[in-house]
Design a protein around this motif. Sequence first.
Motif, PDB file in Angstrom:
ATOM      1  N   GLN B 172       0.571  -1.277   0.146  1.00 36.83           N
ATOM      2  CA  GLN B 172      -0.159   0.236  -0.435  1.00 36.83           C
ATOM      3  C   GLN B 172       0.527   1.287   0.074  1.00 36.83           C
ATOM      4  N   GLY B 174       0.699   5.890   0.372  1.00 36.94           N
ATOM      5  CA  GLY B 174       0.271   6.697   0.853  1.00 36.94           C
ATOM      6  C   GLY B 174       0.667   8.075   1.068  1.00 36.94           C
ATOM      7  N   SER B 199      -6.320   8.420   0.590  1.00 31.88           N
ATOM      8  CA  SER B 199      -7.679   8.061   1.113  1.00 31.88           C
ATOM      9  C   SER B 199      -7.686   6.016   2.193  1.00 31.88           C
ATOM     10  N   SER B 200      -5.431   6.205   1.135  1.00 35.45           N
ATOM     11  CA  SER B 200      -5.106   5.110   1.443  1.00 35.45           C
ATOM     12  C   SER B 200      -3.970   5.029   3.111  1.00 35.45           C
ATOM     13  N   SER B 203      -4.515   2.640   6.287  1.00 36.12           N
ATOM     14  CA  SER B 203      -4.886   1.657   5.808  1.00 36.12           C
ATOM     15  C   SER B 203      -2.949   1.135   5.252  1.00 36.12           C
ATOM     16  N   VAL B 204      -2.344   2.464   5.395  1.00 40.54           N
ATOM     17  CA  VAL B 204      -0.861   1.870   4.974  1.00 40.54           C
ATOM     18  C   VAL B 204      -0.496   2.129   6.436  1.00 40.54           C
ATOM     19  N   PRO B 217     -11.800   6.310  -1.521  1.00 38.23           N
ATOM     20  CA  PRO B 217     -11.027   6.372  -2.859  1.00 38.23           C
ATOM     21  C   PRO B 217     -11.992   7.572  -3.860  1.00 38.23           C
TER      22      PRO B 217
END
Lengths: 233, 867
Positions: B172, B174, B199-200, B203-204, B217
Amino acid sequence: MPTTLPLIQLENIEKVFLTDEVETHALSGVSLEIRHGDYVSISGPSGCGKSTLLSILGLLDSPTSGKYELRGEPVEHLDYAARSRVRNREIGFIFQSFNLIGDLTVWENVELPLTYRGLTKEERRERVDEALAKVGMTARAKHYPAQLSGGQQQRVAVARALGGRPSILLADEPTGNLDSKNGDAVMALLRELHAEGATICLVTHDPRYSRDAQKTVHLFDGQIVDGEMPAIT
Amino acid sequence: MNLRRTIRSRLRSLAQSRAVRREIDEELRLHLELRTAENLAAGMSPEEAARAARKRFGNLQSVREECREKRGANLGEATLQDIRFGLRMLIKRPGFTTAIVLTFGLGIGLNTAVFSAVNAVLLQPLPYPAPEQLVQVLKNAQPPWEINPEMTAMLGVRETLAWAEENRVFSQIGAYEWQGANLTGGNEAERVDCAKVSSSFLSVLGVPPMLGRGFLPEEDRPGGPAVAILSHGIWQRRFGSDTNVLGRTITLDAKPYTVVGVLAPTFHFTAQYDLLIPLALSQGKFAMPRVIGRLKSGVSLVQARVALDTIYQRARDPKEKGQVVLVGMHEHVVAGSRLSLLIYLGAVSFILLIACANVANLLLARAAQRRKEIAVRLAIGAGRLRIVRQLVTESALLAGLGAALGLLLAFWGKDLLHIFIPDLPTLPMDARVLAFTLLLALFTGLLFGLAPAWESSRISLNEALNEDGRVTGTTGRRQHRLVRLLVLAQVGLALVLLVGAGLLAQTFLRLRGVDPGFRPDHILSMTIVLSEPKYPEARSRAAYFQHVIERLRALSGVAAVGANAMLPLTQFRMTYSGLEIEGQTAPAPGEYRFLRCGIVNGDYFRAMGIPLKKGRSFTDDDQAGEPEVALVNESFARRYFPHADPIGKRLGSGKDAMTIVGVVGDERLAVESPAEVQIYRCYLQAGAGVMSLAVRTHGDPAKLAGAVRSAVLSVDRDQPLYSLMTLDQRLADSLRPQRLNMLLVGTLGALALGLSVVGIYGVLSFSVARRTHEIGVRMALGAERGDILRLVIGEGLKLTLAGVCIGVFAALGLTRLLASLLWGVSAFDPATFAGVSALLIAVALIACWLPACRAAKVDPMTVLRYE
């Protein structure tokens, strides 16, 4: 119990001290034999080498040359650890200044050499109690050395020497720091121990106590000048 | 038996000594039975067989003892005995024990406290799952980014989008970018720090919001829905921890955002952000994002770097140069704190070494007193190792007690550490810190107990058994040599610390003595960043600030109001990189001419106390639409017009060209940086959206803070002012790192000096005690008190001078590590080295005086009678 092998055999022992560029011959060509059950006295004037000889006998010091056999085994070239082990098992020391450890009780002082060998607590207790009983100091077991008279301290030192059931007791002027009454008592104790079979080597310059010995070695300038075997009185 | 088997066997003996003894007895019994059986088989009678077996075996008790010794069957008991005896000795000598425990405690406590900071900052993993996979993407930047090294973390939109699209090395990826914003609505407008994130991003990192959700996203696209995630802090502070906050609308820079999530309290990124909003990168839009990624498993940092660099070289702006650099996220986060913390750790480890040298000296002195006891133990059969073990047990007990005290001190002292290093996080006393303390105690106990113990075990038996308590002969001399060596090391170490402290003090004092080019006293400063949507044009921005300045000027007690978009000691910097200067040739292609540019009002120079050297300042006539004018500073005039008058010269070209109308004195933007070449534009013509105000007051500026705030908010309550503080305070804050370095290392230096003085005093006292007889003889032979004083002080002085020499050499090697923390002084500054050496020698002389006086009072009659 006498055996065919002498307990200690010294042959042509030399001890030379080197200080800067000065060589001092403390012992020259000393030969001596001590058998099981012997009572040997070493005497001579101050500086004649008595204490040096006793230190070599007690493995506190090494000879510069010569042969030293204990129970037929050469010991003059043993390493430090081996000498410690031999001292612990074979030799009991009685010093002029008692050399008890002030921070340990009487009982602990007597126990001390036994803690340096593989004895259990029970075995140590048995031996310490026996040694203290032999010198008549059981009642003072929990006292510290400072709480005892000189004579009592020397008795404790004798008990410490006996606790390890050594092959020989080496006594260096054991009465030197005692008054005559206490000195006599300690010498009587040594006589008693000898009568029970102990081998004793005594350094003294007091002729009264030399007479207790079966064999007297006279030292002068580091050499044995005379050896006699007086009759036991 | 190999070492591992020996250790295993000894450990077993330690834990199960009875079982081991039983086994030995059993083995011996079996041997005897075997031999008896052999004898029986040879035709002997049972009694004869048993007797012959015993005879062949030798002394059974001796063999048993030997076996027990070889297998360490009594190890546990002996260790307990050592501990018991050690404790008894420590209790019997409370003064000695207290001195050592306090010394150990101080050294271990300091080290534990600083290590707890190192642990919290450098060693704790980041609070994300699999943090070792997280990396920060940097650029080995070329100009113009070299202006600010921080910009190496900033990347272009092109490459960021290309990496997001093409990379195969991150599971991932970001991006994020800092942005300040005005949060309005509710009680009072507030300036907040936002992270614009892809948006990531969450999560990263692997950290979902505590409430609500992360960005979708479709929200991370230009023109996407305006959504925000609150930090836990602002959620508590501004929204009262309301769990119904999701879906509510907040206003950032006059634009409504819907709250979609709240972060957990444990969320901590590179900086403390109040809010997250979508980054919404797109080609053609200017942004300077920073990029993070999570490495796929099996991909190394080098492989990832090569892969990202290949993409970067293809996607980058052709005018740019550079290479991709990857660093672990943890490394990136802690890089700024590493050097200082390691220097502090080094400094306290010096203190520990000095303290331990004192402890070793005390132990040696104690061992000298116990020579006879040790000699007796050796004479009656204790091996040398047994003695060493006993003495080391005693020093380990002391170190253990010191460690316990040290832990207590560290527990209290870590709050003190926050005073020295305010940015430290909470310092947990976790298992790692406890293990460190334990290891430290073991290490110090062993290292500094071992030398005296070993030295003690090497005494000459004859000599020690027959002496009367005085330490004489070769052993005494050897011990004394060791003590002197320890003191040499102490003095050397103390000198290194003191030189470090001296250099840092010089740095601070020189910085404090710098003339910044303005008068910081009686000035209240603050910053206002206007909402762009509300003040989109230069004219409206200029009008706002004009109103603010007028309101402030009207306040009673205000002498002058200055405004500058680039106020010294603030974070704001504005730079022209290609401005033409009349009469100067343009820079060659690829080269840049950097000019700092302040946007100010006419009263700025009066408010700040910056002299007008030539021409005029800005006036209310310098309005937008009027001919553009500029002021330059003296550095500018010197560099570009050394032999001409800059007034009337033009800057820039075409309709935006400015005419230089005046020259002002130089001002430093930061105390440690020299004055830069600078121009000033009039705020009415430039219309900056960010301005810092400098309000000069007649009285205490801090007392006007409330009135100033009200006056500013009365113009537009949605434009918050922040960073409201006096310029003196700002100046002090800018020197805070240097002041803290000086204070911390200085305190440690003073401590080192104190400990060394105790060491010198101790060694001389020991020496005087050892030489009492010699001193008595000298006096009997005619030495006078002055001779004895000279003898003892000379010994101390020689020791100190040798230690100082060693210390100077060590400091020459070590102070270079401080170079990056120094300013205006060389790491090898001769004055500091000389001054510190002189201080150490002077203090050492005082420490020598007392033992010397004691020696001079020795009565020869008493000593000789004693002999």
